[in-house]
Structure formats: structure tokens, C-alpha cells
Design an enzyme around this catalytic site. Structure first.
Site, short mmCIF file in Angstrom:
data_model
loop_
_atom_site.label_atom_id
_atom_site.label_comp_id
_atom_site.label_asym_id
_atom_site.label_seq_id
_atom_site.Cartn_x
_atom_site.Cartn_y
_atom_site.Cartn_z
N LYS A 74 0.84 -1.22 0.00
CA LYS A 74 0.00 0.00 0.00
C LYS A 74 0.86 1.26 0.00
O LYS A 74 0.52 2.26 -0.62
CB LYS A 74 -0.92 0.01 1.23
CG LYS A 74 -2.13 -0.90 1.09
CD LYS A 74 -3.18 -0.29 0.16
CE LYS A 74 -4.48 -1.03 0.21
NZ LYS A 74 -4.86 -1.81 -0.91
N LYS A 81 -2.19 -12.33 -9.27
CA LYS A 81 -3.50 -12.83 -8.86
C LYS A 81 -4.64 -12.04 -9.49
O LYS A 81 -4.44 -10.93 -9.96
CB LYS A 81 -3.61 -12.79 -7.33
CG LYS A 81 -3.65 -11.40 -6.75
CD LYS A 81 -4.08 -11.42 -5.29
CE LYS A 81 -4.22 -10.01 -4.75
NZ LYS A 81 -4.87 -9.91 -3.47
N LYS A 103 -9.33 -6.99 -7.26
CA LYS A 103 -10.07 -5.77 -7.55
C LYS A 103 -9.10 -4.68 -7.98
O LYS A 103 -9.28 -4.05 -9.02
CB LYS A 103 -10.80 -5.30 -6.28
CG LYS A 103 -11.99 -6.17 -5.97
CD LYS A 103 -12.54 -5.89 -4.58
CE LYS A 103 -11.95 -6.84 -3.57
NZ LYS A 103 -12.83 -7.18 -2.45
P1 TYM Z 1 -10.30 -9.35 0.28
O1 TYM Z 1 -11.50 -8.50 0.47
O2 TYM Z 1 -9.18 -8.82 -0.57
O3 TYM Z 1 -10.71 -10.75 -0.33
C1 TYM Z 1 -11.74 -11.55 0.27
C2 TYM Z 1 -11.36 -13.01 0.20
O4 TYM Z 1 -11.11 -13.41 -1.15
C3 TYM Z 1 -9.82 -14.03 -1.23
N1 TYM Z 1 -9.19 -13.71 -2.52
C4 TYM Z 1 -8.54 -14.60 -3.28
N2 TYM Z 1 -8.33 -15.91 -3.10
C5 TYM Z 1 -7.65 -16.56 -4.08
N3 TYM Z 1 -7.21 -15.97 -5.22
C6 TYM Z 1 -7.42 -14.65 -5.44
N4 TYM Z 1 -7.01 -14.08 -6.57
C7 TYM Z 1 -8.11 -13.90 -4.44
N5 TYM Z 1 -8.49 -12.60 -4.33
C8 TYM Z 1 -9.14 -12.50 -3.14
C9 TYM Z 1 -9.02 -13.43 -0.07
O5 TYM Z 1 -7.95 -14.28 0.30
C10 TYM Z 1 -10.07 -13.32 1.00
O6 TYM Z 1 -10.23 -14.56 1.65
N6 TYM Z 1 -8.07 -8.60 4.68
C11 TYM Z 1 -9.12 -9.33 4.00
C12 TYM Z 1 -10.51 -9.09 4.55
C13 TYM Z 1 -10.64 -9.42 5.99
C14 TYM Z 1 -10.67 -10.73 6.56
C15 TYM Z 1 -10.80 -10.53 7.96
C16 TYM Z 1 -10.61 -12.02 6.02
C17 TYM Z 1 -10.75 -8.52 7.00
N7 TYM Z 1 -10.85 -9.20 8.20
C18 TYM Z 1 -10.86 -11.62 8.83
C19 TYM Z 1 -10.66 -13.09 6.90
C20 TYM Z 1 -10.80 -12.89 8.29
C21 TYM Z 1 -9.11 -8.89 2.55
O7 TYM Z 1 -8.66 -7.83 2.23
O8 TYM Z 1 -9.72 -9.79 1.70
#
Ligand code: TYM
Length: 329
Positions: free
Chosen positions: A111, A194, A197
Site C-alpha cells: 500500500k 493474482k 479488484k
Molecule cells: P479481500 O477482500 O481482498 O478478499 C476476500 C477473500 O477473497 C480471497 N481472494 C482470493 N483468493 C484466491 N485468489 C485470489 N485471486 C483472491 N483474491 C481475493 C481473499 O484471500 C479473501 O479470503 N483482509 C481481507 C478481509 C478481511 C478478513 C478478515 C478475512 C478482513 N478481516 C478476517 C478473513 C478474516 C481482505 O482484504 O480480503
């Protein structure tokens, strides 16, 4: 019965990475386990979203969660900021989180590179809030994609540290989880990296068949194999990775053989992939359209979810306060 927690930031629509990396696991787990799934709206504030858009994004993600199969009767589905106890736990955990380790987090460094004009304290403490999200329900498992592995390691570290400082066995050390045993990284179709978004390479659950076809047909490939049994290049391997998830095994094997003997036609490979993605995504899209705009249903789901989540969260906070010495006079 195991306790399971996971979340997603509401920064747009759900893409195949979210679905196959994490959401699909939640949906299976809610059948047998005690599951908490939430929309991480506090976390999304680190990028300063337009307040008017944030509400719309939360509603979209919730709609898509439900359309994909999350069931409010079976699991607790809620919005993070509807469970403000998590902010208190984050504050309490922050007393034992060190600046150095937060600065070394890969997502923070990323970031700093991507938004140097907005390196706010919320970005630095992101892993603490995420640990609080998880530990507040004291779970065993956290279904996430590979990109969240380091955050899970930090969560376990904070749980261990808390237990050791206060001489208790209070927080569990939850494991990142995927049914396929290895955590997955769903690739983008633009060559490397990967699907994400912020990467701008998403294929979304809400995309139309035509949009999916267009995106897949545009996928990066190479000039084709020229030697028998040559190593598959990264962009083509990415296509195979997605196919492994959405296509029949026999179809993948047949294209692999064509690659090995240099007779592969990338146009056919992409056609197969796009039709198989459409097959897995189209029923979800139809349900998205059914649920979309049903404000009362969405409100009822989040109110019901918040109530259940807060019950569990309050119990944890009560005990953490007691352990840390914040006792009533
Ligand atoms: P976020 O919002 O970026 O993504 C949500 C979930 O989708 C998974 N993901 C992927 N898995 C595999 N390949 C990809 N290309 C891919 N893109 C996204 C992420 O691994 C995630 O499981 N920090 C977290 C949100 C969060 C969270 C938590 C998750 C906040 N608190 C507590 C679990 C537990 C995040 O930014 O995910």
C-alpha cells in the site's frame, strides 16, 4: 463443531478469486460448522471510499454472498461496523503489537507503494483489526485465499502473545483453511499475478455471459509450444489453473496433451474455459438479480446477523477485559 470466521472488504463486486479462493469454502462449511461471515467495512475505510458509494458496495457484496449460497439461517452474516466490539478488541490487542512488525507486513509495504499520498495509521494497524475480527469469535478455522496467509500468521502471533503475557489459554491459534488443503491463489488472465479488484483483471460473479466470453478471449497467451513436452509458460499455466477449478478433469487433460504435442489451439482452450466459467457463475448471477433491491430482506439479514455476532463478541470482550485487569470497581 468447529468455529469458522472470515470476511471480505466491500470494494466492488465479488470476482472469481473471492469465490473460489474463499467463499466456496464458507458455503460448504456452514452445513456443519458454527460460521461467522462479515463484510469488512471498517477495513475498507483505509482507502477513503466515497461515503455514498460505501453503502452501495456493502449492499452489493451482501447480495452476492447470499446469491452464492450463504444462508443466514445456517451462519451468522453481518457487517463489521454493526459489531463495534471488534474496535475495542483491536484497541486492546494493539497494546501488544509492535510498530516494527506492522511496518514489515507485505500488504502495508504494498500500500505504501500504491498510495504513497495516503499512508494512514489505519493501514499500519490493519493486521491488528483483522486479528480482532477473527479472535473475537475464538475460531478454529479461517477460510481465505493465499494472499491472506501472512495476516493469519500475525493473528496467531497476537493470540499466542496474549495467552503468554497473561498466563491464560484464552485465544485459539486459528488456521487458514481451504478444502483442497493448500490455500489457493486464483490468477488473473492478464499474464501474471493474482485476480484482484485493484489489479483490474477481475471476472465477476455479476458479469454477463458475453462479458465473461470477452474477458477470457482477451486472456494473455504466448506464441504456442514449438517443442514436444515443453514447459508451459506462466500466462497459459494461469488458464489451466482456472480450468482445473471450473472444468471437467478430462477436458483439462485433453488440452494438456495437445499442449505437450504442440497441437493446442488457444482459441479452443479459451472457448472451453469461458463456457465452463459461465456454467458455474450463471446460476449465481440469476440469484443476484432476484435478491438485488430487496431492501427489507437485506436489512433483516444484517440485523439478525448483528445480533448473533454481538452476543458472541460481547462474551469475548467481557473475558478479555477481565484478563487484562479492566475490572469493575
Ligand atoms: P479481500 O477482500 O481482498 O478478499 C476476500 C477473500 O477473497 C480471497 N481472494 C482470493 N483468493 C484466491 N485468489 C485470489 N485471486 C483472491 N483474491 C481475493 C481473499 O484471500 C479473501 O479470503 N483482509 C481481507 C478481509 C478481511 C478478513 C478478515 C478475512 C478482513 N478481516 C478476517 C478473513 C478474516 C481482505 O482484504 O480480503
Amino acid at each position: 463443531m468447529k468455529t469458522v470466521v472470515s470476511g471480505i472488504r466491500p470494494t466492488g463486486n465479488l470476482h472469481l478469486g473471492n469465490y473460489f479462493g474463499a467463499l466456496k469454502n464458507f458455503i460448504k462449511m456452514q452445513e456443519t460448522e458454527r460460521c461467522f461471515f462479515f463484510i469488512a467495512d471498517y477495513h475498507s475505510l483505509t482507502t477513503h471510499p466515497d461515503p455514498k458509494l460505501l453503502g452501495t458496495n456493502v449492499r452489493n457484496v451482501l447480495t452476492e454472498y447470499l446469491a452464492a449460497g450463504l444462508d443466514p439461517e445456517k451462519s451468522t452474516i453481518f457487517i463489521q461496523s454493526d459489531q463495534p466490539e471488534v474496535a475495542e478488541l483491536s484497541l486492546l490487542l494493539s497494546m501488544h503489537a509492535y510498530i516494527g512488525e506492522l511496518e514489515r507486513t507485505a500488504s502495508f509495504k504494498d500500500k505504501m507503494r500504491k498510495q504513497p499520498e495516503n499512508v494512514n495509521a489505519g493501514l499500519l494497524t490493519y493486521p491488528i483489526l483483522m486479528a480482532a475480527d477473527i479472535l473475537i469469535h475464538r475460531p478454529d478455522l479461517v477460510p481465505v485465499g493465499k494472499d491472506q496467509e501472512q495476516h493469519l500468521e500475525m493473528t496467531r502471533k497476537y493470540a499466542r502473545r496474549f495467552n503468554s503475557i497473561y498466563g491464560v489459554d484464552f485465544f485459539p491459534e486459528p488456521a487458514a483453511y481451504n478444502f483442497g488443503t493448500e490455500l489457493v491463489k486464483i490468477p488473473g488472465l492478464d499474464g501474471s499475478g493474482k485476480m484482484g479488484k485493484s489489479e483490474g483483471n477481475g471476472i465477476y460473479l455479476a458479469d454477463t455471459d458475453e462479458q465473461i466470453r470477452k474477458k477470457v478471449m482477451r486472456a494473455t497467451t504466448d506464441s504456442g509450444p514449438t517443442e514436444m513436452n515443453s514447459v508451459v509458460s506462466e500466462p497459459v499455466e494461469n488458464i489451466f489453473t482456472l480450468m482445473n477449478i471450473v472444468s471437467e478433469k478430462s477436458a483439462v487433460e485433453s488440452f494438456r496433451t495437445d499442449y505437450a504435442n504442440c497441437s493446442i489451439r488457444y482459441g479452443d482452450l479459451k472457448k472451453q474455459l469461458s463456457e465452463d466459467i459461465i456454467k458455474s457463475v450463471a446460476p449465481i448471477r440469476e440469484r443476484i438479480l432476484e435478491i438485488k433491491g430487496n431492501e427489507k430482506y437485506l436489512r433483516d439479514v444484517t440485523e439478525f446477523g448483528a445480533q448473533k455476532a454481538r452476543e458472541s463478541a460481547r462474551e469475548t470482550i467481557k473475558q478479555v477485559r477481565e484478563i487484562m485487569g479492566l475490572r469493575k470497581i
